[in-house]
Motif scaffolding. Structure first.
Motif, PDB file in Angstrom:
ATOM      1  N   TYR A   1      24.456  30.407  12.426  1.00  0.00           N
ATOM      2  CA  TYR A   1      25.073  29.831  13.660  1.00  0.00           C
ATOM      3  C   TYR A   1      24.963  28.381  13.897  1.00  0.00           C
ATOM      4  O   TYR A   1      23.987  27.515  13.345  1.00  0.00           O
ATOM      5  CB  TYR A   1      24.240  30.366  14.743  1.00  0.00           C
ATOM      6  CG  TYR A   1      24.057  31.817  15.029  1.00  0.00           C
ATOM      7  CD1 TYR A   1      25.286  32.859  15.504  1.00  0.00           C
ATOM      8  CD2 TYR A   1      23.152  32.688  14.404  1.00  0.00           C
ATOM      9  CE1 TYR A   1      25.372  34.003  15.466  1.00  0.00           C
ATOM     10  CE2 TYR A   1      23.487  34.101  14.455  1.00  0.00           C
ATOM     11  CZ  TYR A   1      24.357  34.779  14.806  1.00  0.00           C
ATOM     12  OH  TYR A   1      24.379  36.165  15.076  1.00  0.00           O
ATOM     13  N   PRO A   2      25.705  27.709  14.728  1.00  0.00           N
ATOM     14  CA  PRO A   2      25.697  26.386  15.075  1.00  0.00           C
ATOM     15  C   PRO A   2      24.493  25.901  15.771  1.00  0.00           C
ATOM     16  O   PRO A   2      23.683  26.533  16.360  1.00  0.00           O
ATOM     17  CB  PRO A   2      26.884  26.168  15.991  1.00  0.00           C
ATOM     18  CG  PRO A   2      27.716  27.374  15.910  1.00  0.00           C
ATOM     19  CD  PRO A   2      26.916  28.562  15.731  1.00  0.00           C
ATOM     20  N   LYS A   3      24.235  24.590  15.369  1.00  0.00           N
ATOM     21  CA  LYS A   3      22.964  23.914  15.995  1.00  0.00           C
ATOM     22  C   LYS A   3      23.352  23.707  17.460  1.00  0.00           C
ATOM     23  O   LYS A   3      24.403  23.296  17.869  1.00  0.00           O
ATOM     24  CB  LYS A   3      22.454  22.733  15.232  1.00  0.00           C
ATOM     25  CG  LYS A   3      22.056  22.911  13.962  1.00  0.00           C
ATOM     26  CD  LYS A   3      21.743  21.835  13.161  1.00  0.00           C
ATOM     27  CE  LYS A   3      20.858  21.737  11.900  1.00  0.00           C
ATOM     28  NZ  LYS A   3      20.762  20.526  11.340  1.00  0.00           N
ATOM     29  N   CYS A   4      22.311  24.024  18.461  1.00  0.00           N
ATOM     30  CA  CYS A   4      22.154  23.472  19.798  1.00  0.00           C
ATOM     31  C   CYS A   4      21.268  22.336  20.072  1.00  0.00           C
ATOM     32  O   CYS A   4      20.113  22.739  20.300  1.00  0.00           O
ATOM     33  CB  CYS A   4      22.089  24.689  20.593  1.00  0.00           C
ATOM     34  SG  CYS A   4      22.897  26.038  20.487  1.00  0.00           S
TER      35      CYS A   4
ATOM     36  N   ASN B   1      30.094  26.555  23.913  1.00  0.00           N
ATOM     37  CA  ASN B   1      30.415  25.126  23.627  1.00  0.00           C
ATOM     38  C   ASN B   1      31.180  24.500  24.973  1.00  0.00           C
ATOM     39  O   ASN B   1      32.222  25.058  25.233  1.00  0.00           O
ATOM     40  CB  ASN B   1      31.605  24.946  22.565  1.00  0.00           C
ATOM     41  CG  ASN B   1      31.739  23.394  21.997  1.00  0.00           C
ATOM     42  OD1 ASN B   1      32.444  22.689  22.800  1.00  0.00           O
ATOM     43  ND2 ASN B   1      31.106  22.833  21.067  1.00  0.00           N
TER      44      ASN B   1
ATOM     45  N   ASN C   1      26.931  22.283  22.134  1.00  0.00           N
ATOM     46  CA  ASN C   1      26.552  23.691  21.773  1.00  0.00           C
ATOM     47  C   ASN C   1      25.391  23.999  22.671  1.00  0.00           C
ATOM     48  O   ASN C   1      24.403  23.181  22.808  1.00  0.00           O
ATOM     49  CB  ASN C   1      26.366  24.055  20.452  1.00  0.00           C
ATOM     50  CG  ASN C   1      27.725  23.802  19.500  1.00  0.00           C
ATOM     51  OD1 ASN C   1      28.705  24.457  20.023  1.00  0.00           O
ATOM     52  ND2 ASN C   1      27.796  23.382  18.475  1.00  0.00           N
TER      53      ASN C   1
END
Length: 323
Positions: A237-240, A195, A200
């Motif tokens: 997982y977080p979105k990028c 981040n 991200n």
């Protein structure tokens, strides 16, 4: 004992329930203090030990000496007993950690932004670590392979990238999934999500060191770009959603005329490099070179500089850079 390394991001630990977090904290503290026998005054109800072990090793690269395959768990109605095998003696672990601290202190980070420091970390791995396995295969999957042997595979790269990001307060997640490049079919792979400025991005420091040829393809990539040759459980997982420098500079050309215009600008030295995504595919880099030479002839240009040609088939992208 030598000071422990900072763990700035504990993403995998955050996915545990409260009881699992308590147990994870006790185990990780014990292992960091080099205690291989740990007793916990808890019951096993509502606990997934596999999740706990995965979270600990994913969030804390410093625990390179713990052999997860030999961790045993036993319990009764009141207590849980954890017993682990440590691969290296404490004195040797301290030697490795000393090398890591020396590396951290060698970074010139004064007045540097988080983005600048991230690039320094990526450059360190790219310039100093070779891809491969030492006599002790397990070492290549840990920070020992990177900081002591100078030889590692994706696990070692990704865990070391996280450790260095943690050291400089950059949020970083260790990611496990699969990847397939121009020469290898789908296989298990590890990389990171960082981040930077509340955005991200994916970072594959292994591929940056081995296949990107200096273009920064896998430094701060979006889900859209990296999913061309990486697979992962996106629910975990977080979105990028943001594009890094390479993606922002990537030209998507659908006609030869658009490519010709890029080549003219490149030949005039108006731009330093060309990275172009096309709707068709080439068989090899040699075919790209033939294509570029033919376009030069058609538009009546002579080569002004020597340049390097690279082709990334999974991205349908070719790049030109001056030598």
């Amino acid at each position: 004992m030598i000071n422990h390394f900072n763990v700035f991001a504990s993403f995998h630990n955050s996915k545990l329930n409260e009881k699992e977090k308590t147990i994870s904290s006790i185990i990780s503290k014990g292992w960091l203090d080099y205690r291989n026998r740990i007793q916990i005054n808890q019951t096993v109800d509502g606990i997934d030990f596999q999740k706990i072990m995965t979270a600990i090793i994913s969030d804390i690269p410093e625990l390179f000496y713990v052999d997860l395959s030999k961790v045993s768990v036993s319990w009764n109605s009141k207590k849980i007993n954890i017993e682990a095998d440590f691969v290296y003696p404490l004195s040797f672990c301290e030697r490795i950690k000393t090398k890591v601290w020396e590396t951290i202190f060698s970074f010139q980070t004064k007045n540097k932004s988080k983005s600048d420091i991230e690039q320094l970390v990526n450059s360190f791995l790219k310039e100093n670590i070779k891809y491969g396995i030492h006599d002790n295969a397990d070492a290549a999957y840990s920070i020992k392979g990177v900081f002591y042997d100078g030889l590692a595979v994706c696990d070692g790269f990704a865990k070391s990238f996280k450790l260095l990001c943690d050291a400089f307060w950059i949020p970083c997640i260790y990611v496990q999934g699969y990847a397939s490049n121009d020469t290898v079919a789908w296989e298990r792979h590890a990389w990171n999500i960082v981040n930077i400025n509340n955005k991200n991005y994916h970072v594959d420091s292994t591929w940056e060191a081995t296949t990107a040829n200096g273009y920064g393809i896998y430094l701060n990539a979006s889900d859209g770009l990296i999913s061309k040759n990486h697979r992962w459980d996106k629910s975990l997982y977080p979105k990028c959603n943001f594009q890094g420098l390479f993606e922002r500079n990537l030209v998507r050309a659908s006609t030869c005329q658009e490519i010709d215009n890029l080549l003219i600008r490149f030949n005039k030295r108006e731009i330093d490099f060309v990275c172009c995504q096309v709707p068709w595919s080439f068989e090899s880099t040699h075919d790209v070179m033939d294509f570029i030479s033919n376009r030069f002839r058609i538009i009546g240009l002579s080569f002004r500089d020597s340049f390097q040609t690279d082709y990334f088939s999974t991205l349908n992208c070719f790049c030109l850079s001056r030598i």
